[in-house]
Write a protein that holds these residues in place. Structure first.
Motif, short mmCIF file in Angstrom:
data_model
loop_
_atom_site.label_atom_id
_atom_site.label_comp_id
_atom_site.label_asym_id
_atom_site.label_seq_id
_atom_site.Cartn_x
_atom_site.Cartn_y
_atom_site.Cartn_z
N LEU A 177 0.83 -1.21 0.00
CA LEU A 177 0.00 0.00 0.00
C LEU A 177 0.86 1.26 0.00
N PHE A 178 1.93 1.24 0.80
CA PHE A 178 2.84 2.39 0.83
C PHE A 178 3.51 2.58 -0.52
N GLU A 179 3.92 1.46 -1.15
CA GLU A 179 4.56 1.54 -2.47
C GLU A 179 3.60 2.10 -3.51
N LEU A 180 2.32 1.68 -3.44
CA LEU A 180 1.32 2.18 -4.38
C LEU A 180 1.10 3.68 -4.21
N LEU A 181 0.97 4.11 -2.95
CA LEU A 181 0.79 5.54 -2.69
C LEU A 181 2.00 6.34 -3.13
N LEU A 182 3.19 5.78 -2.94
CA LEU A 182 4.41 6.46 -3.36
C LEU A 182 4.46 6.61 -4.88
N MET A 183 4.06 5.56 -5.61
CA MET A 183 4.05 5.64 -7.07
C MET A 183 3.03 6.66 -7.56
N VAL A 184 1.85 6.68 -6.93
CA VAL A 184 0.83 7.67 -7.30
C VAL A 184 1.33 9.08 -7.03
N GLY A 185 1.98 9.26 -5.88
CA GLY A 185 2.51 10.58 -5.54
C GLY A 185 3.58 11.02 -6.52
N MET A 186 4.48 10.10 -6.89
CA MET A 186 5.53 10.44 -7.86
C MET A 186 4.92 10.77 -9.22
N SER A 187 3.87 10.05 -9.61
CA SER A 187 3.21 10.34 -10.90
C SER A 187 2.59 11.73 -10.89
N VAL A 188 1.94 12.08 -9.78
CA VAL A 188 1.33 13.41 -9.68
C VAL A 188 2.39 14.49 -9.74
N VAL A 189 3.51 14.28 -9.04
CA VAL A 189 4.60 15.26 -9.05
C VAL A 189 5.16 15.42 -10.46
N GLN A 190 5.34 14.30 -11.17
CA GLN A 190 5.86 14.37 -12.54
C GLN A 190 4.90 15.13 -13.46
N VAL A 191 3.60 14.87 -13.31
CA VAL A 191 2.61 15.58 -14.14
C VAL A 191 2.66 17.07 -13.86
N VAL A 192 2.76 17.43 -12.59
CA VAL A 192 2.82 18.86 -12.22
C VAL A 192 4.07 19.51 -12.79
N ILE A 193 5.21 18.82 -12.69
CA ILE A 193 6.47 19.38 -13.21
C ILE A 193 6.40 19.57 -14.72
N VAL A 194 5.91 18.55 -15.44
CA VAL A 194 5.80 18.66 -16.90
C VAL A 194 4.83 19.77 -17.28
N HIS A 195 3.72 19.87 -16.53
CA HIS A 195 2.74 20.93 -16.81
C HIS A 195 3.36 22.31 -16.61
N GLN A 196 4.10 22.47 -15.54
CA GLN A 196 4.74 23.75 -15.28
C GLN A 196 5.81 24.06 -16.32
N PHE A 197 6.50 23.02 -16.79
CA PHE A 197 7.55 23.21 -17.80
C PHE A 197 6.96 23.73 -19.11
N PHE A 198 5.89 23.07 -19.58
CA PHE A 198 5.28 23.50 -20.83
C PHE A 198 4.58 24.85 -20.66
N LYS A 199 4.04 25.11 -19.50
CA LYS A 199 3.39 26.40 -19.26
C LYS A 199 4.41 27.52 -19.30
N GLY A 200 5.60 27.27 -18.72
CA GLY A 200 6.66 28.27 -18.76
C GLY A 200 7.19 28.46 -20.17
#
Length: 206
Positions: A177-200
């Motif tokens: 369960l911890f590993e699943l939550l960690l993967m979901v969290g990392m995916s969300v962070v990656q999406v946010v970073i990519v979104h901010q990159f293209f927005k910039g």
């Protein structure tokens, strides 16, 4: 008829009473149990095994009616002790979980007290069958005791294995369960970073 009388006398030659109990010993707890010895030089048997909890170990102490320590031990997972009671009276059998600060222990133990006496046999001539029967009964008693102890050992071993499997399954579940939550969290962070990159990048082009 005489042989039957001798056999009955031999069977009644040893009286014993035992009690098998399972108790829960909480952390930092000390429990005592008592057994009455009616005759001096009687045999006392004390058996225990830790079924569940912590490192599967407890301390024990046996005291005679005068308060003197007959036997004791520290951090033992199981015990199979037979000793002789020199005086009659109430003997104290204590189990201690003082070394544990949070782990409760489940313990199965047995107190056995045997009182021997000489049976009054009829006046008969020497019969070799009597000696053979006596030897057979003694051998049978030893073998039955060994089988009982072996069954108790395998019962405890099976119980501990089940407890280990259950504990491991619980840990695997929470780790997954911890590993699943960690993967979901990392995916969300990656999406946010990519979104901010293209927005910039879009703002720079404009």
């Amino acid at each position: 008829m005489k042989l039957l009388t001798v056999l009955t006398s031999l069977l009644l030659g040893v009286l014993s009473h035992a009690a098998t109990l399972t108790v829960q010993l909480n952390a930092n707890e000390h429990q005592c149990f008592y057994g009455q010895v009616e005759q001096p030089n009687s045999r006392i048997g004390f058996f225990y095994q830790v079924l569940k909890g912590g490192e599967f170990d407890v301390d024990y102490t046996i005291k005679d009616p005068e308060g003197k320590i007959v036997n004791s031990g520290d951090k033992l997972k199981h015990l199979d002790l037979i000793t002789t009671a020199k005086v009659a009276g109430d003997y104290e059998f204590c189990l201690s979980n003082d070394m544990s600060t949070f782990a409760d222990k489940f313990i199965e133990f047995e107190i056995q007290i045997e009182s021997s006496f000489k049976a009054e046999l009829p006046d008969t001539k020497y019969n070799p069958d009597t000696e053979i029967i006596e030897h057979s009964l003694s051998s049978l008693e030893v073998k039955v005791s060994q089988i009982t102890r072996s069954l108790q050992y395998y019962k405890t071993r099976n119980f501990r294995n089940e407890n280990t499997v259950s504990s491991t399954s619980t840990r695997v579940f929470w780790f997954s369960l911890f590993e699943l939550l960690l993967m979901v969290g990392m995916s969300v962070v990656q999406v946010v970073i990519v979104h901010q990159f293209f927005k910039g990048a879009r703002s720079t082009l404009v």
